[in-house]
Design a protein around this motif. Structure first.
Motif, short mmCIF file in Angstrom:
data_model
loop_
_atom_site.label_atom_id
_atom_site.label_comp_id
_atom_site.label_asym_id
_atom_site.label_seq_id
_atom_site.Cartn_x
_atom_site.Cartn_y
_atom_site.Cartn_z
N PHE A 107 35.51 49.40 33.76
CA PHE A 107 36.53 48.35 34.01
C PHE A 107 36.59 47.74 35.35
CE2 PHE A 107 40.79 47.83 35.07
CZ PHE A 107 41.24 46.94 34.20
N THR A 108 36.31 48.85 36.05
CA THR A 108 36.30 48.20 37.57
C THR A 108 35.20 46.95 37.70
OG1 THR A 108 37.19 50.38 38.62
CG2 THR A 108 36.16 48.87 40.03
N TYR A 109 34.22 47.32 37.35
CA TYR A 109 33.27 46.41 37.57
C TYR A 109 33.44 45.07 36.75
CZ TYR A 109 28.75 43.72 36.63
OH TYR A 109 27.85 42.70 36.62
N LYS A 110 34.13 44.90 35.62
CA LYS A 110 34.59 44.04 34.83
C LYS A 110 35.59 42.99 35.72
CE LYS A 110 33.90 45.47 30.06
NZ LYS A 110 34.23 45.74 28.67
N GLN A 111 36.25 43.54 36.59
CA GLN A 111 37.40 42.80 37.22
C GLN A 111 36.77 41.82 38.08
OE1 GLN A 111 40.34 43.40 36.05
NE2 GLN A 111 39.17 44.83 34.74
N ILE A 112 35.66 41.84 38.31
CA ILE A 112 34.90 40.77 39.22
C ILE A 112 35.04 39.42 38.50
CG2 ILE A 112 33.48 42.32 40.58
CD1 ILE A 112 30.86 41.16 39.07
N GLU A 113 34.99 39.47 37.12
CA GLU A 113 35.19 38.18 36.19
C GLU A 113 36.34 37.95 35.75
OE1 GLU A 113 32.84 36.22 36.23
OE2 GLU A 113 30.74 37.41 36.87
N SER A 114 37.56 38.73 36.12
CA SER A 114 38.67 38.69 35.54
C SER A 114 39.91 38.40 36.60
CB SER A 114 39.04 40.14 34.91
OG SER A 114 40.39 40.19 34.25
N ASN A 115 40.85 37.69 36.15
CA ASN A 115 41.93 37.25 37.21
C ASN A 115 43.26 37.86 36.52
OD1 ASN A 115 40.38 35.86 38.97
ND2 ASN A 115 40.74 33.86 37.78
N ASN A 116 43.15 38.75 35.54
CA ASN A 116 44.21 39.45 34.78
C ASN A 116 45.06 40.34 35.79
OD1 ASN A 116 43.38 38.25 32.47
ND2 ASN A 116 42.43 40.05 31.68
N TYR A 117 44.51 41.12 36.71
CA TYR A 117 45.24 41.95 37.34
C TYR A 117 45.23 41.44 38.94
CZ TYR A 117 45.12 44.32 32.98
OH TYR A 117 45.22 44.74 31.77
N LEU A 118 45.35 40.24 39.21
CA LEU A 118 45.41 39.94 40.94
C LEU A 118 46.81 40.38 41.31
CD1 LEU A 118 44.13 36.31 40.73
CD2 LEU A 118 42.74 38.34 41.05
N LYS A 119 46.63 40.97 42.63
CA LYS A 119 47.52 41.53 43.54
C LYS A 119 48.55 42.49 42.64
CE LYS A 119 47.84 37.51 46.57
NZ LYS A 119 47.85 37.80 47.91
N SER A 120 47.65 43.36 42.01
CA SER A 120 48.43 44.34 41.25
C SER A 120 47.49 45.45 41.21
CB SER A 120 48.90 43.95 39.87
OG SER A 120 47.86 43.58 39.00
N ARG A 121 48.33 46.79 40.95
CA ARG A 121 47.79 47.97 40.44
C ARG A 121 47.41 47.86 38.86
NH1 ARG A 121 52.78 51.16 42.01
NH2 ARG A 121 53.45 49.02 41.19
N VAL A 122 46.57 48.50 38.49
CA VAL A 122 46.34 48.91 36.93
C VAL A 122 46.12 50.23 36.53
CG1 VAL A 122 44.11 47.87 37.13
CG2 VAL A 122 45.00 47.62 34.94
N GLY A 123 46.67 50.80 35.61
CA GLY A 123 46.58 52.14 35.27
C GLY A 123 45.70 52.29 34.09
N ILE A 124 44.76 53.16 34.16
CA ILE A 124 43.72 53.18 33.15
C ILE A 124 43.64 54.56 32.61
CG2 ILE A 124 42.01 53.24 34.98
CD1 ILE A 124 39.93 52.18 32.76
N THR A 125 43.43 54.85 31.20
CA THR A 125 43.49 56.12 30.56
C THR A 125 43.13 55.78 29.21
OG1 THR A 125 44.60 58.13 30.16
CG2 THR A 125 45.86 56.06 29.92
N TYR A 126 42.78 57.13 28.31
CA TYR A 126 42.39 56.99 27.09
C TYR A 126 43.61 56.62 26.31
CZ TYR A 126 37.37 57.81 28.29
OH TYR A 126 36.42 57.75 28.77
#
Length: 206
Positions: free
Chosen positions: A187-206
């Motif tokens: 998920f972290t790696y995918k963020q290089i192509e994503s602008n969905n979470y600019l200037k924000s935190r994002v929680g990740i879990t199953y």
């Protein structure tokens, strides 16, 4: 793309390096012990150095497009002491995009939205030291001009990548307990192509 990865010898960082090289990106890593990186790849540049040394950070930033930090708290103040060097180096080089690994503790509390999870009864961890370090970094990034994203996993066991997980801006998805190292790295790696979470935190879990 030229990607600079910090924390490349750690559990999450090493997998991010693999993802980036698999996609044929140029990867630069700054590590204290280059011998720990057992990868032979023409697109990998390994620089011996220390994130606490401003000159090492500056030297590694030339020609970089994106910075990913998977540094851990290291039982010390490594995170909060290195982040000013990272921010300054990026701003001086005109690099905008920073993706960093945080902790679910610095997401907003659901029971008391005015405080963070680690400051509330939601956090089950007895020690808040790591969360306090990540909190300092979060405050620094908010003051910067960078396009940052902080990926905030909860408990991080090793395990296979499932490729399916829940994410939520600024909050830990309800009932979240754990997320594997592999899926966090993906998920972290995918963020290089994503602008969905600019200037924000994002929680990740199953």
């Amino acid at each position: 793309m030229n990607i600079f990865i910090l924390g490349a010898t750690g559990r999450v960082g090493s997998q991010i390096v693999n993802y980036a090289l698999h996609d044929r990106h140029h990867v630069t890593v700054l590590v204290r012990t280059p011998e720990k990186i057992q990868i032979n790849n023409e697109k990998l540049t390994i620089i011996r150095g220390n994130v606490l040394n401003k000159e090492d950070i500056v030297r590694a930033m030339h020609g970089i497009d994106v910075v990913i930090s998977a540094l851990n708290t290291d039982g010390a103040a490594t995170l909060s002491e290195s982040m000013p060097h990272i921010i300054e180096g990026m701003e001086n080089e005109g690099i905008q995009r920073l993706i960093t690994i945080g902790t679910a503790g610095i997401l907003q509390s659901r029971t008391n939205p005015n405080i963070l999870r680690y400051q509330s009864s939601e956090s089950k961890r007895k020690s808040t030291r790591a969360a306090e370090e990540h909190h300092k970094v979060y405050d620094m990034l908010k003051q910067s001009t960078l396009q940052w994203t902080i990926v905030c996993p909860t408990y991080l066991p090793d395990g296979e990548s499932l490729g399916e997980y829940r994410v939520e801006r600024d909050l830990l998805p309800v009932g979240g307990v754990e997320i594997s190292v592999s899926d966090t790295a993906e998920f972290t790696y995918k963020q290089i192509e994503s602008n969905n979470y600019l200037k924000s935190r994002v929680g990740i879990t199953y």
